[in-house]
Write a protein that holds these residues in place. Structure first.
Motif, PDB file in Angstrom:
ATOM      1  N   LEU A 166       0.980  -1.299   0.034  1.00 40.66           N
ATOM      2  CA  LEU A 166      -0.253   0.087   0.027  1.00 40.66           C
ATOM      3  C   LEU A 166       0.854   1.227  -0.172  1.00 40.66           C
ATOM      4  N   ASP A 167       0.710   1.978  -1.029  1.00 38.21           N
ATOM      5  CA  ASP A 167       1.160   3.295  -1.057  1.00 38.21           C
ATOM      6  C   ASP A 167       0.180   4.639  -0.689  1.00 38.21           C
ATOM      7  N   LEU A 168       0.580   5.197   0.402  1.00 41.13           N
ATOM      8  CA  LEU A 168      -0.318   6.336   0.953  1.00 41.13           C
ATOM      9  C   LEU A 168       0.489   7.440   1.445  1.00 41.13           C
ATOM     10  N   THR A 169      -0.135   8.525   1.532  1.00 37.87           N
ATOM     11  CA  THR A 169       0.198   9.674   2.387  1.00 37.87           C
ATOM     12  C   THR A 169      -0.557   9.914   3.621  1.00 37.87           C
ATOM     13  N   VAL A 170       0.217  10.038   4.744  1.00 40.44           N
ATOM     14  CA  VAL A 170      -0.340  10.351   6.140  1.00 40.44           C
ATOM     15  C   VAL A 170       0.524  11.414   6.722  1.00 40.44           C
ATOM     16  N   ALA A 171      -0.329  12.339   7.327  1.00 42.37           N
ATOM     17  CA  ALA A 171       0.485  13.373   8.105  1.00 42.37           C
ATOM     18  C   ALA A 171       1.564  14.154   7.409  1.00 42.37           C
ATOM     19  N   GLY A 172       1.349  14.231   6.007  1.00 44.20           N
ATOM     20  CA  GLY A 172       2.177  14.752   5.269  1.00 44.20           C
ATOM     21  C   GLY A 172       3.494  13.762   4.895  1.00 44.20           C
ATOM     22  N   ARG A 173       3.674  12.680   5.126  1.00 40.99           N
ATOM     23  CA  ARG A 173       4.721  11.821   4.676  1.00 40.99           C
ATOM     24  C   ARG A 173       4.265  10.806   3.679  1.00 40.99           C
ATOM     25  N   ARG A 174       4.838  10.525   2.678  1.00 34.44           N
ATOM     26  CA  ARG A 174       4.556   9.441   1.584  1.00 34.44           C
ATOM     27  C   ARG A 174       5.273   8.198   2.235  1.00 34.44           C
ATOM     28  N   LEU A 175       4.419   7.017   2.549  1.00 29.97           N
ATOM     29  CA  LEU A 175       4.746   5.915   2.980  1.00 29.97           C
ATOM     30  C   LEU A 175       4.525   4.605   2.222  1.00 29.97           C
ATOM     31  N   GLU A 176       5.320   3.698   2.287  1.00 24.44           N
ATOM     32  CA  GLU A 176       4.761   2.414   1.449  1.00 24.44           C
ATOM     33  C   GLU A 176       5.142   1.358   2.260  1.00 24.44           C
ATOM     34  N   ILE A 177       3.921   0.545   2.394  1.00 25.78           N
ATOM     35  CA  ILE A 177       4.026  -0.639   3.459  1.00 25.78           C
ATOM     36  C   ILE A 177       3.725  -1.758   2.773  1.00 25.78           C
ATOM     37  N   THR A 178       4.562  -2.897   2.844  1.00 32.60           N
ATOM     38  CA  THR A 178       4.454  -4.073   2.245  1.00 32.60           C
ATOM     39  C   THR A 178       4.195  -5.248   3.399  1.00 32.60           C
ATOM     40  N   ARG A 179       3.459  -6.191   3.417  1.00 34.52           N
ATOM     41  CA  ARG A 179       3.289  -7.315   4.183  1.00 34.52           C
ATOM     42  C   ARG A 179       3.130  -8.525   3.490  1.00 34.52           C
ATOM     43  N   GLN A 180       3.824  -9.636   4.085  1.00 36.51           N
ATOM     44  CA  GLN A 180       3.421 -10.911   3.568  1.00 36.51           C
ATOM     45  C   GLN A 180       3.331 -11.885   4.555  1.00 36.51           C
ATOM     46  N   PRO A 181       1.903 -12.299   4.859  1.00 42.14           N
ATOM     47  CA  PRO A 181       1.504 -13.267   5.909  1.00 42.14           C
ATOM     48  C   PRO A 181       2.344 -14.501   5.976  1.00 42.14           C
ATOM     49  N   PRO A 182       2.092 -15.168   7.159  1.00 36.20           N
ATOM     50  CA  PRO A 182       2.863 -16.487   6.993  1.00 36.20           C
ATOM     51  C   PRO A 182       2.341 -17.391   5.683  1.00 36.20           C
ATOM     52  N   TRP A 183       3.335 -18.052   5.146  1.00 33.43           N
ATOM     53  CA  TRP A 183       3.038 -18.696   3.768  1.00 33.43           C
ATOM     54  C   TRP A 183       3.668 -20.284   4.063  1.00 33.43           C
ATOM     55  N   ALA A 184       2.460 -20.972   3.851  1.00 38.25           N
ATOM     56  CA  ALA A 184       2.996 -22.682   4.058  1.00 38.25           C
ATOM     57  C   ALA A 184       3.428 -23.081   2.506  1.00 38.25           C
ATOM     58  N   SER A 213      11.813   0.515   8.396  1.00 41.62           N
ATOM     59  CA  SER A 213      11.982  -0.579   9.411  1.00 41.62           C
ATOM     60  C   SER A 213      11.299  -1.902   8.776  1.00 41.62           C
ATOM     61  N   ARG A 214      11.811  -3.065   9.373  1.00 38.64           N
ATOM     62  CA  ARG A 214      11.212  -4.373   8.921  1.00 38.64           C
ATOM     63  C   ARG A 214      10.535  -5.092   9.871  1.00 38.64           C
ATOM     64  N   SER A 215      10.530  -4.430  10.960  1.00 44.11           N
ATOM     65  CA  SER A 215       9.788  -5.025  12.143  1.00 44.11           C
ATOM     66  C   SER A 215       8.420  -4.657  12.500  1.00 44.11           C
ATOM     67  N   HIS A 216       7.722  -5.966  12.422  1.00 37.19           N
ATOM     68  CA  HIS A 216       6.188  -5.749  12.737  1.00 37.19           C
ATOM     69  C   HIS A 216       5.631  -4.551  13.842  1.00 37.19           C
ATOM     70  N   GLN A 217       6.364  -4.909  14.918  1.00 37.77           N
ATOM     71  CA  GLN A 217       5.818  -3.934  15.947  1.00 37.77           C
ATOM     72  C   GLN A 217       6.156  -2.619  15.838  1.00 37.77           C
ATOM     73  N   GLU A 218       7.504  -2.330  15.410  1.00 41.25           N
ATOM     74  CA  GLU A 218       7.813  -1.061  14.955  1.00 41.25           C
ATOM     75  C   GLU A 218       6.729  -0.301  14.016  1.00 41.25           C
ATOM     76  N   THR A 219       6.558  -1.109  12.757  1.00 38.34           N
ATOM     77  CA  THR A 219       5.590  -0.739  11.834  1.00 38.34           C
ATOM     78  C   THR A 219       4.122  -0.298  12.267  1.00 38.34           C
ATOM     79  N   ALA A 220       3.668  -1.220  13.135  1.00 40.55           N
ATOM     80  CA  ALA A 220       2.609  -1.055  13.520  1.00 40.55           C
ATOM     81  C   ALA A 220       2.531   0.265  14.691  1.00 40.55           C
ATOM     82  N   GLU A 221       3.516   0.509  15.421  1.00 42.76           N
ATOM     83  CA  GLU A 221       3.593   1.600  16.264  1.00 42.76           C
ATOM     84  C   GLU A 221       3.759   2.845  15.474  1.00 42.76           C
ATOM     85  N   GLU A 222       4.297   2.778  14.545  1.00 45.41           N
ATOM     86  CA  GLU A 222       4.388   3.829  13.470  1.00 45.41           C
ATOM     87  C   GLU A 222       3.139   4.574  12.750  1.00 45.41           C
TER      88      GLU A 222
END
Length: 998
Positions: free
Chosen positions: A84-102, A134-143
Motif C-alpha cells: 500500500l502506497d499512501l500519504t499520512v500526516a504529510g509523509r509518503r509511505l509504502e507498506i508491504t506485508r507478507q502473511p505466513p506462507w506454507a 523498518s522491517r519490524s512488525h511491532q515498529e511498523t504497527a506503532e508508527e
C-alpha cells in the motif's frame, strides 16, 4: 490520509497480482467499487486494512496468524503479498506485508511455513527515491498507529463505513450504543476509573471494618478487665457511632474501677494497723519466754560446773607438771640426737670393716689411712701404662683398616680390568645402533613425501568417481528438462493458436452499449461473437508461456550444471591419472605402513645416543678408579711397616706394667677399689669414736637439767612432758571452764532475767495465732487493693489504645466516606446522580452529542431539511440514561425514536451518522485528515430524488479534497458514477478493472 496505490498478490479471491491506482480513482472525487457477489469487493478493503494494521476486520482474519488470507487460486510458488502506497500526516509511505506462507519444501515432500514479513519505506522527495524505515512488525504497527491516531476498529468504522452497523446503531438500545462508542472513542479508561473507585471503596471499607473489629476486641478485653460490669454497645464493625459508644463505656468502666481502688486502699490501711499491734504483742510474749528459758538454762549450767570441780583440779595439776618438764625438753632432745648419731656411726664402721681383707680387721683409724695412701701411690704409677695400652688398641684397629682398604682396592682393580677388556666391542655395538636409527629417520622422511603424493592422488580419484556419477545424473536431468521444454513450447503454441482463433469472442466480452469498439470503433454491437466451449483466454496463454519460460530456465540451469561438472571432472582426472581407485588405496596403505615401520625404527635414535654417551662416561670413570687404586697400594706398604714396629714396642712395655693382672686397666681398677675401701673404713672409724664422746657428754647434761626441774630421774621428767596436742587439749578444757563460769555468773546477775523468772510462764501459742489471723487479713486486703490497681491500669491502657485506634482510624473513615460517595456517583447509584448515569456513559453521551451535531449538518441536506438528529439523556424505563438518540421531524414538529425511520430514511440517517462519526473520531485522533473514505452498501433502498441528494452530499466532500469510494450492487450507480473499480470473478480467481479514469 490519502491512498495512492494498492498492489495485491495471492490475497483472498485474487489468485494473481492486481494493482489499483487510487490516485486515478480519486481524481473524480467519487468512485464506485462494484462487482458480483463473492467477487472480492470487501477483500479490497481488507487488503487496505491488512497493509496498515497487519490484520483484517472481524472473523475474516481467521486463525493461524493470517495464513487463511492466502488465495486458494494462487500458484504453489507464489507468495501472498499486499503493498500500500499512501500519504499520512504529510509523509509518503509504502507498506508491504507478507502473511505466513506454507510453501512446498525445496527438498523432499510436504510444506514448511515461512514467517510473516513487513517492510516500511518512506519516499524522499529531495533524492527522488525510497528509503527503508523498518522491517519490524511491532515498529511498523506503532508508527502507523501513531500517524493515523486510530486503532484498527476505529479505522474500520471511520474509513470503511459499514452502513449495516450504523443502521443497527440507530435502532440499538443504550447498552449496545455504549459498546460501539466505547470501542471508537476508547473510553475504557473511564470504566477503569469506575472500577478503580469501586475497588478502592471496598478496600477502605475492609480497612475500616478491620479497625472497628480491633476496637471491639479492645472493648471485650476492657469488659473482662472490669469484671463484666461494663456494658458493650450492640453495634457491628463499620456501623456509625461505634467508636463513640466504645469510648463512653470505657470511661464509665474506668470511673467504677477507681472507686473500687479507693475502698480497697482504706481496707488495707486498717488491716496494716491491726497486723502491727498483733506483731508487737507477739514480740513481747516471745521476749518473756526467752528470758525465762535463759534463767532456767543458767541455773542448770551452774549445777553442772559444781559437779566437775574435782576433774578441773586434776587438770590444773597435770598442766603444772607439763610446764616444769618443758624446761628439761632441750636436754632430752640433745641426748636422743647424740644416741641416734652414735648408733649410725657404729653401723657404718662395722659395714666398712666387713669389706676389707682380714689383715686390716684390727687396724685403727690411723692404720687404715696409711694403707690407703700407699695404694694410691701405686695407682699413680700405672697412668703411663694405661695410655700405652690405649695406643696399642688404636694401632690394632688402624692396621685392620689398612688391610680392609687393601682388599677393597684389589676388588676395584679386578672389576675395572674386566670391564675395560670388553670396551671396544661395547662401543662398536652402540655406534652401530646410532647409525641404523639415523638411516631409518632419513628413510621415514622420504616415505612421508611419497605418502602425501599418494593421498592427494587418492582424493582426486575419489572426487573423479563422484563427479562421473554426478555428470551422468546431470546429463539425464538435462535430457528430461529439454524434453519438458519441448512439450511446454508445443503446449504454449497450441494455446496461442486456439486463442487467436477465438480472439473475437474475447474482445466482444469487453463491449459496452454506447461505447466504441476497440477494433472497429462502432458504438452499436448487434451480434458480438460468443465464446465456445474450451475457449482459451489470455490468462491461460500467459500461464502456458510462464510454464515454457520456467522449463527453459530449468533446462539452462541443467546445461550450466553439466558444463561445470565436466570441467571439474577433467581437472580431477588430470590429477588422479587413469589408475583405479582401489589400486591407489592399496599403494597409499602400503606407504602408510612403510612410514610407520621407518618411524618406529628411527624412534630409538635418541635412546641409542644417550646409551653411547653414558658408556663413554663409564669408561672414563673406570680408568680413573684404576689409577687411584694403584696409587693407594704404593702408599699403603710404608704405613704397614711403621704400624707393626710401634706395636712391638708397646706390647713389651705393657707386659712389664700389668704383672699378674690380665691388663693394665684391670690392675688399675683393682688398686682404685682398694684405695676407696680403705679410705671409707678410716672415715667410719673416726666418726664412731667422735659420736661416742658426744653421747657421754649429753647424758651428763640431761641428769643435771632433771634435778634442777624437781624430777628424781630424767625418765620421770620425760614422762611428765606434754606434746602439743595434749597441751592444747588441757588448755582448752581450762579455758572452757573459766568461760562457762563467767557466762553463768553474768546471766544470774541480769535484772531483766531475774525479774522474768519471777513472773508467770509466757503463752506464745495464743499470741502467734492472733498474729497469723491479722497477717491473713492484711494479705487479703493487699491482694484486693493490687487487683483493683491492676484493673485500673489495664483499663487505662486499653482505653488509651482504643482512643489511639479511633484517632488513627478517623482519616481512613473520612477517606472511606469520600471514596464511597465518589464510587456511588460514578456508578450511577448515588442519590446525587439523578439520571443514574455512569461516568463512561456520561463521557460517551458528550461524544454522541458531538456526533449527532456533525451528522445533522448532512442529514438535513439529504432529507431536504426535514430531519435532525438530537442526543437525549432521558432514562429509558428503569434503565440508565445518557445514550438516547432521537430524530426531529420538521414536518410534524415532533421528536421520535430513530427506530421509527423507514428503510431509505434509515440508510441516509445512518450515512449521515457515519460521516459525522468520522469527523468526530478524526478530531479525537488528533485532526488527521481522512482524504479517502469507503461506504459499504445501502443505496438500493433510496428513491431517485433521495439518491441524488445523497450523492450530492457525498460529492460535496470533494470541496475538502476528499475522495469517497462507494461499494454497491445498485446498477443505477454505474450510470451516475463514471470512475469505477470493477471486481471480476473467474474460475482462476478474481481480477480488478478500472473504468472512467485517465
Amino acid at each position: 490520509m490519502r491512498l495512492h496505490r494498492l498492489d495485491i498478490t495471492a490475497f483472498g479471491p485474487f489468485g494473481g497480482s492486481q494493482s489499483i491506482d487510487f490516485d486515478a480513482l480519486s481524481a473524480a472525487g467519487l468512485f464506485l467499487l462494484h462487482g458480483p457477489t463473492g467477487a472480492g469487493k470487501t477483500s479490497v478493503l481488507d487488503a487496505v486494512c491488512y497493509a496498515l494494521y497487519g490484520s483484517v476486520p472481524g472473523a475474516r482474519q481467521g486463525s493461524g496468524q493470517g495464513i487463511t488470507l492466502r488465495s486458494d487460486h494462487a500458484a504453489a510458488g507464489t507468495r501472498t503479498e499486499v503493498t500500500l502506497d499512501l500519504t499520512v500526516a504529510g509523509r509518503r509511505l509504502e507498506i508491504t506485508r507478507q502473511p505466513p506462507w506454507a510453501r512446498p519444501k525445496r527438498r523432499g515432500t510436504g510444506t514448511t511455513v515461512d514467517k510473516a514479513q513487513t517492510w516500511l519505506r518512506e519516499y524522499d522527495a529531495t533524492t527522488g527515491s525510497w528509503k527503508d524505515l523498518s522491517r519490524s512488525h511491532q515498529e511498523t504497527a506503532e508508527e502507523i498507529t501513531q500517524l493515523l491516531g486510530m486503532s484498527r476498529e476505529q479505522f474500520c468504522q471511520v474509513v470503511l463505513l459499514p452502513q449495516g452497523d450504523f443502521a443497527r446503531f440507530l435502532r440499538a438500545d443504550a447498552e449496545a450504543r455504549g459498546k460501539l462508542l466505547g470501542r471508537l472513542f476508547d473510553t475504557h479508561r473511564f470504566a477503569e476509573v469506575e472500577k478503580r473507585l469501586a475497588e478502592r471503596r471496598r478496600a477502605t471499607e475492609a480497612q475500616v471494618r478491620e479497625g472497628d473489629a480491633a476496637l471491639l476486641a479492645d472493648a471485650h478485653r476492657m469488659q473482662q478487665a472490669a469484671g463484666d460490669t461494663m456494658e458493650l454497645p450492640e453495634l457491628a464493625p463499620g456501623e456509625p457511632g461505634l467508636a463513640e459508644a466504645v469510648l463512653t463505656a470505657a470511661a464509665v468502666a474506668r470511673s467504677t474501677a477507681r472507686e473500687q481502688l479507693t475502698v480497697a486502699h482504706c481496707r488495707l490501711t486498717a488491716a496494716e494497723a491491726a497486723h502491727a499491734a498483733a506483731e508487737r504483742a507477739l514480740h513481747d510474749v516471745r521476749e518473756l519466754a526467752r528470758l525465762q528459758r535463759r534463767f532456767t538454762e543458767a541455773r542448770e549450767r551452774a549445777e553442772r560446773l559444781e559437779e566437775g570441780a574435782e576433774e578441773h583440779r586434776r587438770t590444773r595439776e597435770r598442766m603444772e607438771r607439763g610446764r616444769k618438764a618443758q624446761t628439761v625438753a632441750p636436754a632430752l632432745e640433745l641426748r636422743e640426737a647424740a644416741d641416734a648419731a652414735h648408733r649410725r656411726a657404729a653401723a657404718a664402721e662395722t659395714h666398712a670393716r666387713a669389706l676389707l681383707p682380714e689383715t686390716f680387721a684390727d687396724a685403727g683409724a690411723a692404720g687404715l689411712a696409711a694403707a690407703a695412701r700407699r695404694a694410691a701411690e701405686e695407682l699413680g704409677g700405672l697412668e703411663s701404662a694405661r695410655r700405652a695400652e690405649r695406643r696399642l688398641a688404636d694401632l690394632v684397629a688402624e692396621r685392620a683398616d689398612v688391610d680392609r682398604q687393601e682388599r677393597a682396592d684389589e676388588d676395584v682393580l679386578q672389576e675395572a680390568e674386566a670391564w675395560l677388556a670388553g670396551w671396544e666391542n661395547t662401543r662398536a655395538g652402540l655406534q652401530a645402533r646410532v647409525e641404523a636409527a639415523q638411516e631409518a629417520a632419513g628413510r621415514a622422511d622420504q616415505l612421508a613425501v611419497r605418502r602425501e603424493g599418494a593421498r592427494t592422488r587418492l582424493g582426486a580419484a575419489r572426487l573423479r568417481d563422484q563427479l562421473l556419477r554426478d555428470t551422468d545424473e546431470a546429463q539425464r536431468r538435462l535430457l528430461d528438462s529439454a524434453e519438458h521444454a519441448v512439450r511446454a513450447k508445443d503446449h504454449w503454441l497450441d494455446l496461442k493458436e486456439q486463442r487467436l482463433n477465438g480472439i473475437a469472442a474475447e474482445l466482444a466480452a469487453n463491449l459496452t452499449d454506447g461505447e466504441p469498439c476497440a477494433v472497429c470503433g462502432a458504438t452499436e454491437h448487434p451480434a458480438p461473437a460468443r465464446r465456445v466451449t474450451g475457449h482459451v483466454d489470455r490468462e491461460a496463454e500467459e500461464r502456458a508461456l510462464a510454464a515454457l519460460q520456467d522449463a527453459e530456465e530449468r533446462r539452462s540451469d541443467h546445461e550450466r550444471r553439466l558444463a561445470a561438472l565436466r570441467e571439474r571432472l577433467a581437472a580431477a582426472t588430470a590429477e588422479a591419472g587413469d589408475a583405479p581407485t582401489a589400486q591407489l588405496v592399496e599403494e597409499a596403505d602400503e606407504l602408510e605402513r612403510d612410514v610407520a615401520r621407518a618411524r618406529q625404527e628411527a624412534s630409538g635414535l635418541h635412546a641409542a645416543r644417550e646409551e653411547l654417551r653414558r658408556a663413554e662416561q663409564e669408561h672414563e670413570r673406570r680408568l680413573a678408579d684404576r689409577r687411584q687404586a694403584e696409587v693407594r697400594s704404593a702408599a699403603r706398604l710404608t704405613r704397614k711397616e711403621n704400624l707393626d714396629r710401634e706395636r712391638t714396642t708397646l706390647e713389651a712395655e705393657l707386659a712389664e706394667a700389668r704383672g699378674a693382672a690380665v691388663s693394665v686397666a684391670a690392675r688399675a681398677a683393682e688398686l682404685e677399689r682398694q684405695v676407696a675401701l680403705l679410705t671409707d673404713a678410716a672415715e667410719a672409724a673416726r666418726a664412731a669414736e667422735e659420736s661416742a664422746e658426744r653421747l657421754k657428754d649429753a647424758d651428763g647434761r640431761l641428769a643435771e637439767a632433771a634435778f634442777r626441774a624437781g624430777f628424781d630421774t630424767p625418765r620421770a621428767a620425760a614422762a611428765a612432758l606434754l606434746d602439743d596436742a595434749a597441751h592444747r587439749e588441757l588448755q582448752h578444757r581450762l579455758d572452757a571452764r573459766h568461760a562457762e563460769e563467767a557466762a553463768v555468773r553474768a546471766v544470774l546477775a541480769e535484772a531483766d532475767t531475774v525479774a522474768a523468772a519471777g513472773r508467770e510462764p509466757a503463752d506464745a501459742t495464743a499470741a502467734e495465732t492472733a498474729a497469723a489471723t491479722a497477717g491473713l487479713r492484711l494479705r487479703e486486703a493487699a491482694s484486693t487493693r493490687d487487683a483493683a490497681a491492676r484493673r485500673c491500669a489495664e483499663l487505662d491502657r486499653l482505653s488509651a489504645r482504643a482512643a489511639t485506634g479511633v484517632r488513627r482510624l478517623a482519616p481512613l473513615r473520612q477517606e472511606y466516606d469520600r471514596v464511597a460517595r465518589l464510587a456511588a456517583l460514578t456508578a450511577g447509584t448515588s442519590a446525587d446522580n439523578e439520571r443514574k448515569m455512569r461516568l463512561e456513559s456520561y463521557v460517551l453521551a458528550a461524544r454522541l452529542e458531538q456526533v449527532a451535531a456533525a451528522a445533522t449538518a448532512r442529514l438535513q441536506r439529504m432529507s431536504s431539511g426535514r430531519y435532525t438528529l438530537v442526543h437525549s439523556d432521558d432514562r429509558a424505563g428503569r434503565g440508565r440514561s445518557g445514550l438516547g438518540l432521537h430524530v426531529v421531524d420538521a414536518w410534524t414538529g415532533r421528536e421520535r425514536d430513530t427506530a421509527t425511520l423507514s428503510g431509505g430514511e434509515t440508510f441516509f440517517a445512518s450515512l449521515a451518522l457515519a460521516l459525522g462519526l468520522a469527523d468526530v473520531v478524526t478530531d479525537e485522533a488528533g485532526g488527521v485528515r481522512l482524504d479517502t473514505l469507503f461506504i459499504d452498501e445501502g443505496f438500493g433502498s433510496l428513491d431517485d430524488q433521495t439518491l441524488d441528494e445523497v450523492l450530492d452530499v457525498l460529492d460535496s466532500l470533494r470541496e475538502r479534497d476528499r475522495s469517497v469510494g462507494i461499494v454497491s450492487h445498485v446498477p443505477d450507480l454505474r450510470r451516475r458514477i463514471h470512475a469505477q473499480l470493477e471486481v471480476v470473478k473467474g474460475r482462476s480467481g478474481s481480477t480488478v478493472r478500472q473504468r472512467g479514469v485517465a
